[in-house]
Motif scaffolding. Sequence first.
Motif, PDB file in Angstrom:
ATOM      1  N   PRO A  30       0.873  -1.218   0.024  1.00 52.44           N
ATOM      2  CA  PRO A  30      -0.050  -0.041   0.093  1.00 52.44           C
ATOM      3  C   PRO A  30       0.672   1.295  -0.006  1.00 52.44           C
ATOM      4  CG  PRO A  30      -0.108  -1.034   1.957  1.00 52.44           C
ATOM      5  CD  PRO A  30       0.614  -1.962   1.231  1.00 52.44           C
ATOM      6  N   LEU A  31       2.174   1.204   0.240  1.00 52.93           N
ATOM      7  CA  LEU A  31       2.990   2.329   0.317  1.00 52.93           C
ATOM      8  C   LEU A  31       3.490   3.047  -0.991  1.00 52.93           C
ATOM      9  CD1 LEU A  31       5.780   1.225   2.575  1.00 52.93           C
ATOM     10  CD2 LEU A  31       4.139   2.813   3.183  1.00 52.93           C
ATOM     11  N   ALA A  32       2.656   2.365  -2.133  1.00 51.03           N
ATOM     12  CA  ALA A  32       2.937   2.525  -3.317  1.00 51.03           C
ATOM     13  C   ALA A  32       2.150   4.006  -3.562  1.00 51.03           C
ATOM     14  CB  ALA A  32       2.478   1.688  -4.639  1.00 51.03           C
ATOM     15  N   GLU A  33       1.233   4.068  -3.003  1.00 49.67           N
ATOM     16  CA  GLU A  33       0.338   5.481  -3.419  1.00 49.67           C
ATOM     17  C   GLU A  33       0.947   6.685  -2.492  1.00 49.67           C
ATOM     18  OE1 GLU A  33      -1.670   4.908  -5.773  1.00 49.67           O
ATOM     19  OE2 GLU A  33      -1.160   2.780  -5.482  1.00 49.67           O
ATOM     20  N   ALA A  34       1.911   6.264  -1.779  1.00 48.53           N
ATOM     21  CA  ALA A  34       2.530   7.507  -0.898  1.00 48.53           C
ATOM     22  C   ALA A  34       3.886   8.074  -1.495  1.00 48.53           C
ATOM     23  CB  ALA A  34       2.923   7.037   0.538  1.00 48.53           C
ATOM     24  N   VAL A  35       4.452   7.238  -2.568  1.00 50.07           N
ATOM     25  CA  VAL A  35       5.796   7.551  -3.070  1.00 50.07           C
ATOM     26  C   VAL A  35       5.851   8.994  -3.733  1.00 50.07           C
ATOM     27  CG1 VAL A  35       7.446   6.807  -4.970  1.00 50.07           C
ATOM     28  CG2 VAL A  35       6.296   5.164  -3.506  1.00 50.07           C
ATOM     29  N   ALA A  36       4.659   9.296  -4.460  1.00 49.22           N
ATOM     30  CA  ALA A  36       4.889  10.701  -5.317  1.00 49.22           C
ATOM     31  C   ALA A  36       4.845  11.810  -4.131  1.00 49.22           C
ATOM     32  CB  ALA A  36       3.472  10.654  -5.923  1.00 49.22           C
ATOM     33  N   ASP A  37       4.402  11.636  -3.063  1.00 48.23           N
ATOM     34  CA  ASP A  37       4.245  12.745  -1.931  1.00 48.23           C
ATOM     35  C   ASP A  37       5.498  12.811  -0.991  1.00 48.23           C
ATOM     36  OD1 ASP A  37       1.867  13.523  -2.960  1.00 48.23           O
ATOM     37  OD2 ASP A  37       0.711  12.224  -1.794  1.00 48.23           O
ATOM     38  N   LEU A  38       6.399  11.622  -1.225  1.00 48.34           N
ATOM     39  CA  LEU A  38       7.708  11.803  -0.205  1.00 48.34           C
ATOM     40  C   LEU A  38       8.536  12.689  -0.557  1.00 48.34           C
ATOM     41  CD1 LEU A  38       8.636   8.165  -0.671  1.00 48.34           C
ATOM     42  CD2 LEU A  38       7.689   9.158   1.490  1.00 48.34           C
ATOM     43  N   PRO A  39       8.819  13.642   0.474  1.00 53.11           N
ATOM     44  CA  PRO A  39       9.851  14.659   0.243  1.00 53.11           C
ATOM     45  C   PRO A  39      11.128  14.006   0.221  1.00 53.11           C
ATOM     46  CG  PRO A  39       9.683  14.416   2.791  1.00 53.11           C
ATOM     47  CD  PRO A  39       8.572  13.460   1.980  1.00 53.11           C
ATOM     48  N   TYR A  40      12.185  14.905  -0.549  1.00 54.16           N
ATOM     49  CA  TYR A  40      13.338  14.589  -0.974  1.00 54.16           C
ATOM     50  C   TYR A  40      14.582  15.558  -0.278  1.00 54.16           C
ATOM     51  CZ  TYR A  40      17.694  14.151  -3.628  1.00 54.16           C
ATOM     52  OH  TYR A  40      19.005  14.135  -3.905  1.00 54.16           O
ATOM     53  N   TYR A  41      15.223  14.682   0.610  1.00 56.80           N
ATOM     54  CA  TYR A  41      15.861  15.592   1.739  1.00 56.80           C
ATOM     55  C   TYR A  41      17.448  15.661   0.954  1.00 56.80           C
ATOM     56  CZ  TYR A  41      12.479  16.235   5.100  1.00 56.80           C
ATOM     57  OH  TYR A  41      11.424  16.522   5.827  1.00 56.80           O
ATOM     58  N   GLY A  42      17.709  15.091  -0.210  1.00 49.07           N
ATOM     59  CA  GLY A  42      18.781  14.833  -0.737  1.00 49.07           C
ATOM     60  C   GLY A  42      19.528  13.662  -0.508  1.00 49.07           C
TER      61      GLY A  42
END
Length: 76
Positions: A30-42
């Motif tokens: 179910p984590l698949a749907e959250a990937v697009a919203d993950l922040p990128y901290y570098g």
Amino acid sequence: MTDGLYPQLADAFPALASEIAELLRADGEPLAEAVADLPYYGPCTCTATCINLLTAPHGSSGSSMIQLERDGMDVI
């Protein structure tokens, strides 16, 4: 949604975020749907050769890791 200080992973690396979501969906995660919203901290700075990307502030720890495979080979 991020706080505006950091881009979303999908904005920084759209193809990678898409592939991660695709592989997670294939595994029924179910984590698949959250990937697009993950922040990128570098990039991770633990060593000069570390290839990990941070989706949480440096020093944060997670309780689990998911190993993703394509055609029987580890890819992420």
